[in-house]
Design a protein around this motif. Structure first.
Motif, mmCIF file in Angstrom:
data_model
loop_
_atom_site.group_PDB
_atom_site.id
_atom_site.type_symbol
_atom_site.label_atom_id
_atom_site.label_comp_id
_atom_site.label_asym_id
_atom_site.label_seq_id
_atom_site.Cartn_x
_atom_site.Cartn_y
_atom_site.Cartn_z
ATOM 1 N N VAL A 64 0.933 -1.318 0.000
ATOM 2 C CA VAL A 64 0.039 0.121 0.090
ATOM 3 C C VAL A 64 0.921 1.190 -0.085
ATOM 4 C CG1 VAL A 64 -1.905 1.049 1.075
ATOM 5 C CG2 VAL A 64 -1.610 -1.424 1.310
ATOM 6 N N VAL A 67 2.304 1.819 -3.686
ATOM 7 C CA VAL A 67 1.290 2.416 -4.920
ATOM 8 C C VAL A 67 0.771 3.777 -4.492
ATOM 9 C CG1 VAL A 67 0.680 -0.050 -5.604
ATOM 10 C CG2 VAL A 67 -0.755 1.086 -3.714
ATOM 11 N N THR A 68 0.637 4.123 -3.111
ATOM 12 C CA THR A 68 0.157 5.368 -2.812
ATOM 13 C C THR A 68 1.281 6.309 -2.899
ATOM 14 O OG1 THR A 68 0.487 5.150 -0.462
ATOM 15 C CG2 THR A 68 -1.708 4.514 -1.459
ATOM 16 N N THR A 71 1.115 8.386 -6.670
ATOM 17 C CA THR A 71 0.306 9.444 -6.813
ATOM 18 C C THR A 71 1.034 10.780 -6.257
ATOM 19 O OG1 THR A 71 -1.390 8.299 -5.908
ATOM 20 C CG2 THR A 71 -1.884 10.443 -6.080
ATOM 21 N N ALA A 407 -12.767 10.435 -5.848
ATOM 22 C CA ALA A 407 -12.467 9.112 -6.460
ATOM 23 C C ALA A 407 -11.204 8.573 -5.314
ATOM 24 C CB ALA A 407 -11.757 9.296 -7.816
ATOM 25 N N PHE A 408 -10.316 9.360 -5.091
ATOM 26 C CA PHE A 408 -9.320 9.273 -4.015
ATOM 27 C C PHE A 408 -9.769 8.597 -2.725
ATOM 28 C CE2 PHE A 408 -6.039 11.666 -6.538
ATOM 29 C CZ PHE A 408 -4.958 10.708 -6.517
ATOM 30 N N VAL A 411 -11.359 5.243 -3.291
ATOM 31 C CA VAL A 411 -10.489 4.143 -3.709
ATOM 32 C C VAL A 411 -9.426 3.997 -2.579
ATOM 33 C CG1 VAL A 411 -8.358 3.477 -5.177
ATOM 34 C CG2 VAL A 411 -10.389 4.516 -6.035
ATOM 35 N N TYR A 412 -8.944 4.993 -1.851
ATOM 36 C CA TYR A 412 -8.259 5.056 -0.610
ATOM 37 C C TYR A 412 -8.755 4.572 0.658
ATOM 38 C CZ TYR A 412 -3.951 7.212 -2.803
ATOM 39 O OH TYR A 412 -2.874 7.558 -3.411
ATOM 40 N N LEU A 415 -9.086 0.740 0.080
ATOM 41 C CA LEU A 415 -7.545 0.239 -0.083
ATOM 42 C C LEU A 415 -7.091 0.369 1.537
ATOM 43 C CD1 LEU A 415 -5.881 -0.383 -2.250
ATOM 44 C CD2 LEU A 415 -4.876 1.902 -1.956
ATOM 45 N N ALA A 418 -8.907 -2.554 3.478
ATOM 46 C CA ALA A 418 -8.708 -3.901 2.921
ATOM 47 C C ALA A 418 -7.341 -4.214 3.571
ATOM 48 C CB ALA A 418 -8.520 -4.030 1.441
ATOM 49 N N GLY A 419 -6.124 -3.043 3.727
ATOM 50 C CA GLY A 419 -4.650 -3.250 3.857
ATOM 51 C C GLY A 419 -4.902 -3.515 5.377
ATOM 52 N N GLN B 57 8.253 -0.789 -12.087
ATOM 53 C CA GLN B 57 7.308 0.439 -12.108
ATOM 54 C C GLN B 57 8.009 1.587 -11.933
ATOM 55 O OE1 GLN B 57 2.851 0.162 -10.141
ATOM 56 N NE2 GLN B 57 4.577 1.146 -8.483
ATOM 57 N N LEU B 90 -2.932 6.698 -12.786
ATOM 58 C CA LEU B 90 -2.492 6.421 -11.386
ATOM 59 C C LEU B 90 -3.463 5.312 -10.609
ATOM 60 C CD1 LEU B 90 -1.379 9.987 -10.246
ATOM 61 C CD2 LEU B 90 -0.094 8.064 -11.132
ATOM 62 N N PHE B 91 -4.811 5.474 -10.604
ATOM 63 C CA PHE B 91 -5.671 4.750 -9.858
ATOM 64 C C PHE B 91 -5.619 3.299 -10.464
ATOM 65 C CE2 PHE B 91 -8.154 8.712 -9.034
ATOM 66 C CZ PHE B 91 -8.309 8.462 -7.656
ATOM 67 N N LEU B 93 -2.534 1.784 -11.598
ATOM 68 C CA LEU B 93 -1.551 1.403 -11.380
ATOM 69 C C LEU B 93 -1.474 1.064 -9.693
ATOM 70 C CD1 LEU B 93 1.133 3.315 -13.311
ATOM 71 C CD2 LEU B 93 0.405 0.997 -13.725
ATOM 72 N N ILE B 94 -2.398 1.831 -8.834
ATOM 73 C CA ILE B 94 -2.415 1.487 -7.578
ATOM 74 C C ILE B 94 -3.190 0.170 -7.280
ATOM 75 C CG2 ILE B 94 -3.659 2.313 -5.497
ATOM 76 C CD1 ILE B 94 -3.178 5.411 -6.435
ATOM 77 N N VAL B 98 -1.371 -3.247 -5.782
ATOM 78 C CA VAL B 98 -2.007 -3.993 -4.166
ATOM 79 C C VAL B 98 -2.532 -5.290 -4.605
ATOM 80 C CG1 VAL B 98 -2.164 -1.883 -2.699
ATOM 81 C CG2 VAL B 98 -4.167 -2.895 -4.387
ATOM 82 N N PHE B 102 -2.450 -8.560 -2.215
ATOM 83 C CA PHE B 102 -3.766 -8.967 -1.460
ATOM 84 C C PHE B 102 -4.245 -10.157 -1.879
ATOM 85 C CE2 PHE B 102 -5.111 -4.269 -0.232
ATOM 86 C CZ PHE B 102 -3.848 -4.288 0.770
ATOM 87 N N TRP B 111 -13.288 -13.012 -2.817
ATOM 88 C CA TRP B 111 -12.035 -11.976 -2.252
ATOM 89 C C TRP B 111 -11.152 -12.028 -3.634
ATOM 90 C CZ3 TRP B 111 -10.186 -8.463 1.073
ATOM 91 C CH2 TRP B 111 -8.921 -8.556 1.205
ATOM 92 N N TRP B 115 -9.625 -8.939 -6.690
ATOM 93 C CA TRP B 115 -8.485 -8.525 -7.222
ATOM 94 C C TRP B 115 -8.101 -8.817 -8.415
ATOM 95 C CZ3 TRP B 115 -7.503 -4.841 -4.083
ATOM 96 C CH2 TRP B 115 -7.905 -4.827 -2.748
#
Lengths: 450, 338
Positions: A64, A67-68, A71, A407-408, A411-412, A415, A418-419, B57, B90-91, B93-94, B98, B102, B111, B115
């Motif tokens: 996590v 990937v964050t 941005t 959206a952030f 999505v975040y 994320l 889940a994380g 990446q 970006l979204f 690739l994010i 994960v 995951f 689940w 993914w």
């Protein structure tokens, strides 16, 4: 809302979210490398089990965090294009160096570490984790150098309507950067150590895998004692350089309105930003602020009323975030020292263990508060004294930013859920011990015993 | 002047390296629902890129970072103009990144399904959007004298832009299927070979159409006509494309993959060299275009960064090649970490 405000929200949200994961990556990378090294040196299988168990949590968090981070590198261009054009000559090169010189090391070698258990010798495999730790810390160093430049711009000149680099060494070695780097990296270590101690405490309370978690706790404790002290000392030095370079931020941190000698620290103060005073002031410690910042009891500290009102940072958030951070910093030292006394009877100290479980989120909170002080306390400047935040945003439609911000958040949000859910779930499950794990290594997939 | 020109080429080179490294990851991810019939297949696909995708990446971050460092004005105008497209990348690739970590953490079909979808969307979307973005840069972007973009996301979805998206997707699909066949065995390996063979003629047609369309939609050929020797770059791309087919027929997969990488480098440089000295041309008025000469950093910064890049990029390449070499064998079930 206008694009500027939305962009500020977006930057704050994405950066703070990113920094929920970065400190654990930093702290755990070293502790896991240390555990693996102990395994290589002693051949003690408990250290191998510890390496694998804590690495499993580390890797979820790492994913996590990585990937964050993508941005952030692009957001300066998308949302802060006028800033980027104005300071790219200096700031851009620091980000590029970060990617080239350190992020590559971390990201390439983490893959080697995950997949390399059967391909490398034990020593080499442990060395790879040290390289991952080195890469992540160097990444942090370059990013913090860049941030320090925003706080305290040095080594530049204004030419052709932009800031141009004149002295690279000055940018990299300025005191503001050095202090900030040590303060941030040691705070990440506090977080990593408390994470390990908290999860270990949870299992010790249940008396599960006692040997494993007792040793994990003690390993974390060693790191916690040292780093909680370092973070506090560096925090004090940080206050000194802030006092030197950003006097308005310092005054806001302490809700100090009038310039005075022997300036006090208030245990509690509620600022009235309209009228330039505190509505409530409790427990002033006379001279404490002068002593802390100038190391002289009688030194004069400039109050906010002597700065133009449009250059005041938001006082309420800055001062409360600051006090919260410092208070938590003290708590970490106390809890670590208590651990030194209780470390040989942990299982019989249920109250302490319960406190340590409850303390897991506290370093997260302290670190977020610290960044609030740093970034909100710098306002209205984006680069202190050089460029205002309001002059820095991109000429883009508010609707675009509104949509991306929404959206952030979605999505975040998912994320993050889940994380943290995965980390908690795997932490509660505990390690697979005794070698009868059906060929499933602690990393999560079949693993040949080397 | 010379310094700026060197940086222009380095800028193109770093993007090309990103496309040949993460390109096969994006390709495998785009093929994921189609070639991954069983869970075992899917895991093979993920593990085929598992040890290297993260390092790959970073080439994107490096390409973005040097754009910022060497051409700050380009970085500022390019990324604010392409705001929505870049955010989508970006979204994507994010969620892709994960997913690898995951997906296998909980043994529950629902689940896993989440993914699996993220891996596909997170790969196919950037593959197409990078092509759309670069084709539009080749064509020129509607931004004014203050660097303010005068279009929307839909402006980018013009026929030439979409053609670029299709070209990139096909390049990455070929590149990915070759990598997958290199690292897999059994039925999934055979399907990957079949896919590479199937994509090739389509890619050939689209590449030819793209070269012709570029004549009408862009001014890329101006540089080539002025210096015909530059056509060697087009020849390189074509040679790579045919090389991939020849090596594939001979079952020399690694060589076919290298040839495919050469095609991608050739395609990237076809555009980059045609653009020179423009980095980000304006379609409203060429006078507004951002070039290597009017948008660069100071000579001092360019020099420091040149030192950094010339020192670190070879070093990075060295340890990345080492890691590729370490994980060159066919994947066995017991080696799968994801």
């Amino acid at each position: 809302m206008d694009a500027l405000l939305l962009s500020r929200f977006q930057f704050a949200a994405t950066t703070m979210f990113h920094f929920l994961f970065v400190p654990l990556t930093l702290g755990l990378s070293i502790i896991v490398a240390y555990m693996e090294t102990k395994y290589v040196r002693t051949g003690d299988k408990t250290y191998l089990d510890m390496t694998k168990f804590w690495a499993k949590l580390f890797l979820i968090n790492f994913a996590v965090g990585v990937v964050t981070g993508i941005t952030l590198e692009f957001q300066f261009g998308t949302n802060w294009s006028r800033y980027s054009a104005y300071v790219g000559d200096i700031f851009g090169s620091l980000l590029a160096i970060e990617a080239t010189a350190s992020f590559f090391l971390e990201s390439t070698l983490i893959g080697v570490w995950i997949f390399g258990w059967n391909k490398l010798s034990k020593k080499a495999h442990a060395a790879v984790m040290w390289m991952v730790a080195l890469g992540s810390h160097l990444s942090a160093v370059w990013i913090l150098v860049a941030n320090a430049w925003m706080q305290s711009p040095v080594g530049y000149t204004i030419r052709e309507g932009r800031a141009e680099l004149t002295d690279f060494a000055a940018v990299v070695t300025q005191k503001f950067a050095v202090v900030k780097i040590i303060h941030t990296i040691s705070s990440a270590m506090v977080l990593g150590a408390f994470f390990i101690m908290g999860i270990s405490a949870y299992h010790l309370l249940k008396k599960k895998n006692v040997h494993f978690f007792d040793r994990s706790f003690k390993t974390g404790l060693g790191f916690a004692v040292v780093s909680s002290l370092v973070v506090f000392i560096m925090g004090d030095l940080n206050g000194v350089v802030v006092g030197e370079k950003q006097p308005a931020k310092l005054a806001a941190m302490e809700s100090l309105w009038e310039t005075q000698k022997a300036a006090p620290v208030y245990l509690f103060a509620w600022p009235d930003e309209e009228n330039g005073r505190n509505t409530i002031e409790i427990g002033p410690i006379p001279g404490a602020l002068s002593l802390l910042v100038k190391h002289d009891f009688n030194a004069e500290i400039k109050g906010l009323n002597d700065f133009p009102k449009e250059e005041h940072p938001p006082v309420l958030i800055t001062s409360f975030a600051f006090k919260g951070m410092v208070g938590l910093g003290a708590v970490f030292i106390l809890l670590s020292i208590a651990g030194l006394f209780l470390k040989d009877k942990l299982v019989n100290s249920p109250l302490y263990l319960k406190i340590m479980v409850a303390a897991i989120p506290l370093p997260y909170l302290a670190i977020q508060l610290g960044w609030l002080v740093t970034e909100i306390g710098r306002q209205p400047w984006i680069v202190y004294g050089l460029m205002k935040t309001a002059e820095a945003d991109s000429p883009i439609a508010a609707s675009q930013v509104g949509i991306s911000l929404a959206a952030f958040i979605i999505v975040y949000g998912l994320l993050g859920l889940a994380g943290f859910y995965l980390i908690a779930r795997k932490a509660i499950q505990g390690p697979d011990l005794d070698g009868d794990d059906n060929g499933h290594g602690a990393i999560g997939r079949p693993l040949k015993t080397a | 002047m010379a310094l700026q020109n060197i940086w222009f080429l380095l800028w193109g080179l770093l993007w090309a390296i990103y496309f040949i490294t993460d390109g096969f990851d994006l390709g495998i991810g785009s093929l994921y629902p189609f070639l991954g019939k069983s869970d075992e297949d899917k895991r093979t696909m993920i593990n085929a890129m598992g040890p290297v995708w993260d390092g790959n990446q970073v080439w994107l971050l490096t390409a973005g970072g040097v754009t910022f460092a060497a051409f700050p004005l380009v970085y500022a105008v390019m990324f604010s103009s392409l705001y929505t497209a870049l955010m989508l990348i970006l979204f994507a690739l994010i969620i892709r990144g994960v997913s690898f970590e995951f997906r296998h953490k909980i043994d529950d079909p629902k689940w896993t399904k989440i993914w699996d979808t993220c891996i596909f969307v997170g790969s196919v979307l950037p593959a197409i959007l990078f092509g759309v973005a670069f084709a539009n840069i080749f064509r020129g972007i509607p931004f004014d004298h203050e660097g303010v973009y005068q279009g929307t996301l839909l402006t980018l979805l013009n026929p030439y832009g979409l053609l670029g998206g299709l070209l990139f997707l096909l390049l990455f699909l070929q590149h990915g299927s070759l990598w997958l066949s290199l690292r897999s065995q059994g039925p999934i390996h055979d399907r990957a070979i079949k896919t590479a063979n199937g994509i090739w003629p389509v890619l050939l047609v689209v590449a030819v159409v793209f070269l012709i369309a570029s004549w009408f939609a862009t001014r890329l050929y101006d540089n080539y006509l002025a210096n015909p020797v530059l056509f060697v770059i087009v020849l390189l791309a074509v040679a790579g494309l045919f090389g991939a087919k020849v090596f594939l027929a001979r079952k020399e997969i690694f060589k076919a993959w290298v040839a495919s990488a050469v095609t991608i480098i050739g395609c990237t440089f076809f555009g980059v060299v045609g653009l020179f000295p423009n980095l980000f041309p304006s379609s409203i008025d060429p006078a507004y275009s951002l070039t290597a000469h009017n948008a660069s950093s100071s000579p001092l910064t360019l020099k420091i960064m040149l030192f950094v890049v010339l020192f670190f990029v070879p070093l990075v390449l060295a340890y990345q090649i080492w890691s590729y070499h370490l994980f060159k064998d066919k994947i066995r079930t017991e080696d799968m970490m994801y």
